[in-house]
Design a protein around this motif. Structure first.
Motif, PDB file in Angstrom:
ATOM      1  N   LYS A  54       0.828  -1.203   0.000  1.00 27.60           N
ATOM      2  CA  LYS A  54       0.000   0.000   0.000  1.00 27.60           C
ATOM      3  C   LYS A  54       0.863   1.254   0.000  1.00 27.60           C
ATOM      4  O   LYS A  54       0.555   2.239  -0.681  1.00 27.60           O
ATOM      5  CB  LYS A  54      -0.950  -0.039   1.195  1.00 27.60           C
ATOM      6  N   ALA A  55       1.973   1.207   0.744  1.00 28.77           N
ATOM      7  CA  ALA A  55       2.900   2.344   0.745  1.00 28.77           C
ATOM      8  C   ALA A  55       3.510   2.545  -0.639  1.00 28.77           C
ATOM      9  O   ALA A  55       3.668   3.681  -1.117  1.00 28.77           O
ATOM     10  CB  ALA A  55       3.998   2.123   1.782  1.00 28.77           C
ATOM     11  N   ASN A  56       3.831   1.450  -1.300  1.00 29.25           N
ATOM     12  CA  ASN A  56       4.400   1.545  -2.646  1.00 29.25           C
ATOM     13  C   ASN A  56       3.403   2.156  -3.625  1.00 29.25           C
ATOM     14  O   ASN A  56       3.777   2.962  -4.492  1.00 29.25           O
ATOM     15  CB  ASN A  56       4.834   0.168  -3.144  1.00 29.25           C
ATOM     16  N   ARG A  57       2.136   1.776  -3.500  1.00 28.79           N
ATOM     17  CA  ARG A  57       1.119   2.343  -4.395  1.00 28.79           C
ATOM     18  C   ARG A  57       0.913   3.825  -4.108  1.00 28.79           C
ATOM     19  O   ARG A  57       0.699   4.614  -5.036  1.00 28.79           O
ATOM     20  CB  ARG A  57      -0.213   1.598  -4.239  1.00 28.79           C
ATOM     21  N   CYS A  58       0.974   4.205  -2.841  1.00 28.02           N
ATOM     22  CA  CYS A  58       0.886   5.629  -2.512  1.00 28.02           C
ATOM     23  C   CYS A  58       2.002   6.401  -3.206  1.00 28.02           C
ATOM     24  O   CYS A  58       1.768   7.453  -3.824  1.00 28.02           O
ATOM     25  CB  CYS A  58       0.983   5.832  -0.998  1.00 28.02           C
ATOM     26  N   ALA A  59       3.218   5.893  -3.088  1.00 23.85           N
ATOM     27  CA  ALA A  59       4.361   6.571  -3.703  1.00 23.85           C
ATOM     28  C   ALA A  59       4.189   6.666  -5.211  1.00 23.85           C
ATOM     29  O   ALA A  59       4.542   7.687  -5.827  1.00 23.85           O
ATOM     30  CB  ALA A  59       5.648   5.826  -3.355  1.00 23.85           C
ATOM     31  N   LYS A  60       3.619   5.635  -5.820  1.00 24.43           N
ATOM     32  CA  LYS A  60       3.450   5.615  -7.270  1.00 24.43           C
ATOM     33  C   LYS A  60       2.557   6.750  -7.754  1.00 24.43           C
ATOM     34  O   LYS A  60       2.793   7.332  -8.823  1.00 24.43           O
ATOM     35  CB  LYS A  60       2.866   4.282  -7.718  1.00 24.43           C
ATOM     36  N   VAL A  61       1.522   7.072  -6.977  1.00 22.71           N
ATOM     37  CA  VAL A  61       0.593   8.124  -7.407  1.00 22.71           C
ATOM     38  C   VAL A  61       0.952   9.493  -6.842  1.00 22.71           C
ATOM     39  O   VAL A  61       0.253  10.477  -7.105  1.00 22.71           O
ATOM     40  CB  VAL A  61      -0.860   7.776  -7.037  1.00 22.71           C
ATOM     41  N   GLY A  62       2.022   9.568  -6.057  1.00 21.13           N
ATOM     42  CA  GLY A  62       2.449  10.846  -5.520  1.00 21.13           C
ATOM     43  C   GLY A  62       1.899  11.194  -4.163  1.00 21.13           C
ATOM     44  O   GLY A  62       2.038  12.335  -3.696  1.00 21.13           O
ATOM     45  N   MET A  63       1.274  10.224  -3.489  1.00 20.75           N
ATOM     46  CA  MET A  63       0.791  10.438  -2.129  1.00 20.75           C
ATOM     47  C   MET A  63       1.889  10.142  -1.116  1.00 20.75           C
ATOM     48  O   MET A  63       2.852   9.445  -1.423  1.00 20.75           O
ATOM     49  CB  MET A  63      -0.404   9.525  -1.824  1.00 20.75           C
ATOM     50  N   GLN A  64       1.681  10.627   0.102  1.00 21.13           N
ATOM     51  CA  GLN A  64       2.583  10.288   1.189  1.00 21.13           C
ATOM     52  C   GLN A  64       1.961   9.197   2.046  1.00 21.13           C
ATOM     53  O   GLN A  64       0.768   9.241   2.361  1.00 21.13           O
ATOM     54  CB  GLN A  64       2.863  11.515   2.061  1.00 21.13           C
ATOM     55  N   SER A  65       2.752   8.206   2.409  1.00 21.59           N
ATOM     56  CA  SER A  65       2.308   7.153   3.306  1.00 21.59           C
ATOM     57  C   SER A  65       3.053   7.293   4.628  1.00 21.59           C
ATOM     58  O   SER A  65       4.279   7.295   4.655  1.00 21.59           O
ATOM     59  CB  SER A  65       2.571   5.775   2.700  1.00 21.59           C
ATOM     60  N   ARG A  66       2.301   7.416   5.714  1.00 19.08           N
ATOM     61  CA  ARG A  66       2.899   7.509   7.045  1.00 19.08           C
ATOM     62  C   ARG A  66       2.601   6.208   7.783  1.00 19.08           C
ATOM     63  O   ARG A  66       1.442   5.839   7.965  1.00 19.08           O
ATOM     64  CB  ARG A  66       2.321   8.694   7.823  1.00 19.08           C
ATOM     65  N   ARG A  67       3.626   5.497   8.199  1.00 17.27           N
ATOM     66  CA  ARG A  67       3.446   4.190   8.830  1.00 17.27           C
ATOM     67  C   ARG A  67       3.647   4.278  10.334  1.00 17.27           C
ATOM     68  O   ARG A  67       4.646   4.809  10.804  1.00 17.27           O
ATOM     69  CB  ARG A  67       4.417   3.177   8.240  1.00 17.27           C
TER      70      ARG A  67
END
Length: 293
Positions: A54-67
């Motif tokens: 899910k973090a990788n998909r966020c990065a792909k679309v330009g979103m930030q993922s905070r874990r």
């Protein structure tokens, strides 16, 4: 008859391509990047893999993922406090609690700590109610992905008999409600259903969502039926694929069917949540702070 594949990888890629464009437009308009916060309790390898995907998909679309990673031994109260802090954080647009959680955690109580306006995985009671009453809000991610996949292939649902095998609050129950909203006649089946084979054999659409390998046998499938397998990739799905594919008109593979769509819907709904927050600032807010569909 050989079934046409319902290709979740291709359709999820199309959704993510659209979201990528929307993120760029959002950043240009509002000067900030949408943020999805993921909460992982414990170190289950499968859950860790899902969170990483899910973090990788966020990065792909330009979103930030905070874990946020928490120890497996924490209490329900500690988890709820952490989720409430994310709900109150003005920088967070969406929250995902990776499930299942350890046995000592009250999962439902933890879900309910998520602000409905940030419930991009569609797991709260508020999200379920708004979805069931067709009042906007966020769909449970996997059911939402199933509906998006069906729609991508222009499969008609009105008047069809849909059998949902499974009744979990985040998969079986909500997907049945979404099918009902599309004018399908819905039958729920579960572990105590008598003559499961007979119910499945009468279905125009079968949604298998129980997590039991090959529970649905190929010779149960009505010729020409649509088969959606929402089972786990680790156990190769809930449907005995090869014989079912010989009878169905459409079928999802496992992996590569429902799974990619779940993540795509999660990312898409995070984008919706970010837009809703900006609409709230402009005074155009729907009842639970989420966009009308």
């Amino acid at each position: 008859m050989t079934a046409q594949i319902l290709d979740g990888r291709a359709q999820s890629a199309a959704i993510l391509d659209r979201v990528e464009r929307e993120v760029a437009e959002f950043v240009a308009a509002h000067g900030r990047v949408p943020v999805l916060a993921t909460v992982l309790v414990g170190d289950d390898p499968a859950s860790r893999t899902y969170v990483r995907m899910k973090a990788n998909r966020c990065a792909k679309v330009g979103m930030q993922s905070r874990r946020l990673e928490l120890d497996a031994s924490i209490s329900t109260e500690t988890l709820i406090e952490a989720i409430r802090e994310l709900s109150a954080d003005p920088e967070v647009d969406g929250i995902l609690l990776q499930h299942p959680v350890p046995d000592q955690i009250d999962e439902r109580a933890a879900f309910e700590a998520i602000a409905p306006s940030k419930d991009v995985d569609g797991v709260t009671r508020t999200s379920f109610a708004m979805m069931a009453f067709d009042e906007g809000g966020f769909r449970s991610a996997t059911p939402g992905g199933i509906m998006a996949l069906i729609d991508a292939y222009d499969i008609p649902l009105a008047g069809k008999h849909a059998v949902v095998v499974g009744r979990s609050p985040i998969l079986g129950k909500p997907v049945g409600m979404l099918l009902l909203a599309r004018n399908a006649t819905v039958t729920y089946c579960h572990s105590r259903t008598a003559d499961l084979a007979g119910h499945v054999a009468r279905a125009d659409v079968v949604v298998a969502a129980v997590g039991r390998p090959a529970l649905i046998k190929g010779d149960w499938i009505k010729p020409g039926a649509v088969v959606v397998d929402a089972g786990y990739a680790d156990n190769q799905g809930d449907v005995d694929y090869e014989p079912a594919a010989e009878r169905a008109s459409y079928i999802t593979p496992v992996p590569g069917g429902v799974g990619p769509m779940t993540i795509a819907v999660l990312i898409d709904q995070t984008m919706q949540a970010a837009r809703a927050r900006e609409s709230a600032r402009a005074g155009d807010l729907t009842p639970a702070g989420t966009p009308k569909r």
